[in-house]
Design a protein around this motif. Structure first.
Motif, PDB file in Angstrom:
ATOM      1  N   ILE A  98       0.880  -1.171   0.000  1.00 37.62           N
ATOM      2  CA  ILE A  98       0.000   0.000   0.000  1.00 37.62           C
ATOM      3  C   ILE A  98       0.911   1.213   0.000  1.00 37.62           C
ATOM      4  O   ILE A  98       1.749   1.377   0.899  1.00 37.62           O
ATOM      5  N   ALA A  99       0.808   2.032  -1.026  1.00 42.15           N
ATOM      6  CA  ALA A  99       1.699   3.185  -1.193  1.00 42.15           C
ATOM      7  C   ALA A  99       1.306   4.295  -0.226  1.00 42.15           C
ATOM      8  O   ALA A  99       0.132   4.643  -0.114  1.00 42.15           O
ATOM      9  N   THR A 100       2.302   4.871   0.446  1.00 44.44           N
ATOM     10  CA  THR A 100       2.029   5.892   1.469  1.00 44.44           C
ATOM     11  C   THR A 100       2.957   7.100   1.313  1.00 44.44           C
ATOM     12  O   THR A 100       3.842   7.323   2.158  1.00 44.44           O
ATOM     13  N   PRO A 101       2.793   7.899   0.274  1.00 44.10           N
ATOM     14  CA  PRO A 101       3.621   9.100   0.143  1.00 44.10           C
ATOM     15  C   PRO A 101       3.360  10.082   1.286  1.00 44.10           C
ATOM     16  O   PRO A 101       2.302  10.070   1.910  1.00 44.10           O
ATOM     17  N   HIS A 102       4.350  10.932   1.518  1.00 44.38           N
ATOM     18  CA  HIS A 102       4.216  11.948   2.557  1.00 44.38           C
ATOM     19  C   HIS A 102       3.125  12.969   2.214  1.00 44.38           C
ATOM     20  O   HIS A 102       2.964  13.363   1.055  1.00 44.38           O
ATOM     21  N   THR A 103       2.421  13.396   3.255  1.00 43.40           N
ATOM     22  CA  THR A 103       1.647  14.640   3.191  1.00 43.40           C
ATOM     23  C   THR A 103       2.144  15.496   4.347  1.00 43.40           C
ATOM     24  O   THR A 103       1.986  15.134   5.517  1.00 43.40           O
ATOM     25  N   PHE A 104       2.790  16.613   3.995  1.00 45.16           N
ATOM     26  CA  PHE A 104       3.533  17.389   4.993  1.00 45.16           C
ATOM     27  C   PHE A 104       3.487  18.840   4.524  1.00 45.16           C
ATOM     28  O   PHE A 104       4.079  19.201   3.516  1.00 45.16           O
ATOM     29  N   ASN A 105       2.791  19.697   5.261  1.00 42.01           N
ATOM     30  CA  ASN A 105       2.560  21.075   4.851  1.00 42.01           C
ATOM     31  C   ASN A 105       3.864  21.817   4.553  1.00 42.01           C
ATOM     32  O   ASN A 105       4.815  21.745   5.319  1.00 42.01           O
ATOM     33  N   GLN A 106       3.898  22.491   3.414  1.00 46.73           N
ATOM     34  CA  GLN A 106       5.008  23.312   2.925  1.00 46.73           C
ATOM     35  C   GLN A 106       6.251  22.485   2.557  1.00 46.73           C
ATOM     36  O   GLN A 106       7.292  23.060   2.252  1.00 46.73           O
ATOM     37  N   LYS A 107       6.132  21.175   2.569  1.00 47.80           N
ATOM     38  CA  LYS A 107       7.244  20.338   2.137  1.00 47.80           C
ATOM     39  C   LYS A 107       6.788  19.391   1.033  1.00 47.80           C
ATOM     40  O   LYS A 107       7.329  19.399  -0.061  1.00 47.80           O
ATOM     41  N   TRP A 108       5.769  18.596   1.332  1.00 42.48           N
ATOM     42  CA  TRP A 108       5.126  17.758   0.321  1.00 42.48           C
ATOM     43  C   TRP A 108       3.626  17.973   0.456  1.00 42.48           C
ATOM     44  O   TRP A 108       2.951  17.255   1.203  1.00 42.48           O
ATOM     45  N   ASN A 109       3.153  18.970  -0.262  1.00 39.36           N
ATOM     46  CA  ASN A 109       1.754  19.373  -0.120  1.00 39.36           C
ATOM     47  C   ASN A 109       0.834  18.478  -0.957  1.00 39.36           C
ATOM     48  O   ASN A 109       0.125  18.930  -1.851  1.00 39.36           O
ATOM     49  N   ASN A 110       0.853  17.192  -0.638  1.00 42.17           N
ATOM     50  CA  ASN A 110       0.027  16.265  -1.390  1.00 42.17           C
ATOM     51  C   ASN A 110      -1.439  16.388  -1.011  1.00 42.17           C
ATOM     52  O   ASN A 110      -1.788  16.784   0.104  1.00 42.17           O
ATOM     53  N   THR A 111      -2.272  16.025  -1.964  1.00 44.91           N
ATOM     54  CA  THR A 111      -3.713  15.977  -1.773  1.00 44.91           C
ATOM     55  C   THR A 111      -4.201  14.602  -2.212  1.00 44.91           C
ATOM     56  O   THR A 111      -3.440  13.816  -2.806  1.00 44.91           O
ATOM     57  N   THR A 112      -5.449  14.328  -1.938  1.00 47.22           N
ATOM     58  CA  THR A 112      -6.025  13.070  -2.422  1.00 47.22           C
ATOM     59  C   THR A 112      -5.851  12.959  -3.930  1.00 47.22           C
ATOM     60  O   THR A 112      -5.524  11.887  -4.455  1.00 47.22           O
ATOM     61  N   GLN A 113      -6.015  14.066  -4.645  1.00 50.99           N
ATOM     62  CA  GLN A 113      -5.932  14.026  -6.103  1.00 50.99           C
ATOM     63  C   GLN A 113      -4.502  13.789  -6.590  1.00 50.99           C
ATOM     64  O   GLN A 113      -4.282  13.002  -7.512  1.00 50.99           O
ATOM     65  N   THR A 114      -3.504  14.449  -5.987  1.00 49.90           N
ATOM     66  CA  THR A 114      -2.131  14.241  -6.449  1.00 49.90           C
ATOM     67  C   THR A 114      -1.687  12.805  -6.195  1.00 49.90           C
ATOM     68  O   THR A 114      -0.974  12.202  -7.010  1.00 49.90           O
ATOM     69  N   ILE A 115      -2.106  12.242  -5.076  1.00 50.50           N
ATOM     70  CA  ILE A 115      -1.744  10.870  -4.751  1.00 50.50           C
ATOM     71  C   ILE A 115      -2.465   9.898  -5.683  1.00 50.50           C
ATOM     72  O   ILE A 115      -1.857   8.948  -6.207  1.00 50.50           O
ATOM     73  N   LYS A 116      -3.740  10.141  -5.928  1.00 51.06           N
ATOM     74  CA  LYS A 116      -4.495   9.292  -6.852  1.00 51.06           C
ATOM     75  C   LYS A 116      -3.898   9.329  -8.257  1.00 51.06           C
ATOM     76  O   LYS A 116      -3.746   8.286  -8.916  1.00 51.06           O
ATOM     77  N   THR A 117      -3.527  10.519  -8.700  1.00 51.21           N
ATOM     78  CA  THR A 117      -2.954  10.663 -10.043  1.00 51.21           C
ATOM     79  C   THR A 117      -1.638   9.900 -10.153  1.00 51.21           C
ATOM     80  O   THR A 117      -1.381   9.207 -11.152  1.00 51.21           O
ATOM     81  N   ALA A 118      -0.780  10.014  -9.130  1.00 56.83           N
ATOM     82  CA  ALA A 118       0.495   9.293  -9.143  1.00 56.83           C
ATOM     83  C   ALA A 118       0.264   7.782  -9.106  1.00 56.83           C
ATOM     84  O   ALA A 118       0.972   7.019  -9.778  1.00 56.83           O
ATOM     85  N   PHE A 119      -0.713   7.347  -8.343  1.00 60.94           N
ATOM     86  CA  PHE A 119      -1.036   5.920  -8.272  1.00 60.94           C
ATOM     87  C   PHE A 119      -1.519   5.410  -9.625  1.00 60.94           C
ATOM     88  O   PHE A 119      -1.090   4.337 -10.089  1.00 60.94           O
ATOM     89  N   GLU A 120      -2.392   6.169 -10.264  1.00 61.53           N
ATOM     90  CA  GLU A 120      -2.904   5.749 -11.568  1.00 61.53           C
ATOM     91  C   GLU A 120      -1.794   5.710 -12.610  1.00 61.53           C
ATOM     92  O   GLU A 120      -1.760   4.817 -13.474  1.00 61.53           O
ATOM     93  N   SER A 121      -0.866   6.656 -12.527  1.00 60.70           N
ATOM     94  CA  SER A 121       0.270   6.664 -13.437  1.00 60.70           C
ATOM     95  C   SER A 121       1.132   5.423 -13.228  1.00 60.70           C
ATOM     96  O   SER A 121       1.557   4.766 -14.194  1.00 60.70           O
ATOM     97  N   ALA A 122       1.399   5.093 -11.973  1.00 63.30           N
ATOM     98  CA  ALA A 122       2.256   3.945 -11.657  1.00 63.30           C
ATOM     99  C   ALA A 122       1.606   2.629 -12.050  1.00 63.30           C
ATOM    100  O   ALA A 122       2.284   1.698 -12.495  1.00 63.30           O
TER     101      ALA A 122
END
Length: 244
Positions: free
Chosen positions: A56-80
């Protein structure tokens, strides 16, 4: 202090059949893990050689460092997972959330990504305890999340007292061991703390925290002893609940 077995094991040889990894940074281009889909594919091929069955992929979500959102993570998952091999290996996506006030605000605005059902993976700052720690943990629990704390052995400000760990456990927090901590990969103090928490049976789950080929090499090349092989085997099997 630790009743070591004489036998040493490569970390990869400890992993049970059908092991599922619940903490890694495989998704491309969104944190300090894999940079490209090609790197994701290469890491997955190597993880399969370690007896890791799925992840199960678990990228960081960390304010002002890795500002991931549900959409950015979903997009990266779909790409992979356009690659069939990657798709078969990557069971789902979630995030490793930094515990801070921004997370609490985010949680109030949207449902957070869980690794399974309501299991939420969070991390603390490595060097200093979060302000209002228990207040924030309480807010998360009020939203019916089952909190898993990533790599508790790596938080230096907890090292001086086992009671601090026990207090977190009493509050209902699950602990996830970074397997590499047992090899000394993050340093001797962290290794010592990991062994202490293991000896006191405080861990609930395990993860690889793989970011790159460097961590994979540790699984293959470093031998280690564990305090209690049967206890370690039981702990590693706990991750099987995330295969459902």
């Amino acid at each position: 202090m630790f009743p070591f077995l004489k036998t040493k094991h490569f970390l990869k040889d400890l992993l049970p059949e059908n092991y599922i990894d619940i903490h890694n940074h495989l998704l491309p281009g969104i944190d300090d893990g894999a940079k490209t889909v090609q790197e994701t594919t290469h890491l997955i091929a190597n993880m399969k050689e370690l007896n890791i069955h799925k992840s199960i992929a678990t990228p960081h979500t960390f304010n002002q460092k890795w500002n991931n959102t549900t959409q950015t993570i979903k997009t990266a998952f779909e790409s992979a997972t356009e690659d069939k091999v990657n798709n078969a290996f990557l069971k789902n996506y979630a995030s490793e959330y930094m515990l801070d006030s921004f997370l609490i605000k985010k949680m109030q605005e949207e449902r957070l990504l869980c690794i399974h059902e309501n299991y939420l993976l969070i991390e603390f700052p490595l060097l200093s305890s979060p302000f209002h720690l228990y207040e924030m943990l309480f807010e998360i629990k009020l939203q019916n999340y089952n909190i898993i704390l990533a790599h508790p052995e790596r938080y230096l400000y907890l090292h001086n007292s086992i009671k601090k760990y026990e207090q977190l456990k009493d509050f209902g927090i699950s602990f996830q061991l970074n397997l590499l901590s047992l090899t000394g990969y993050y340093g001797k103090m962290i290794q010592k703390t990991a062994l202490q928490l293991l000896e006191n049976d405080l861990y609930d789950f395990t993860g690889s925290d793989i970011h790159s080929k460097t961590e994979i090499n540790q699984f293959k090349t470093v031998k280690l002893q564990v305090p209690n092989k049967k206890q370690m085997d039981r702990l590693l099997l706990n991750n099987s609940i995330f295969l459902k």
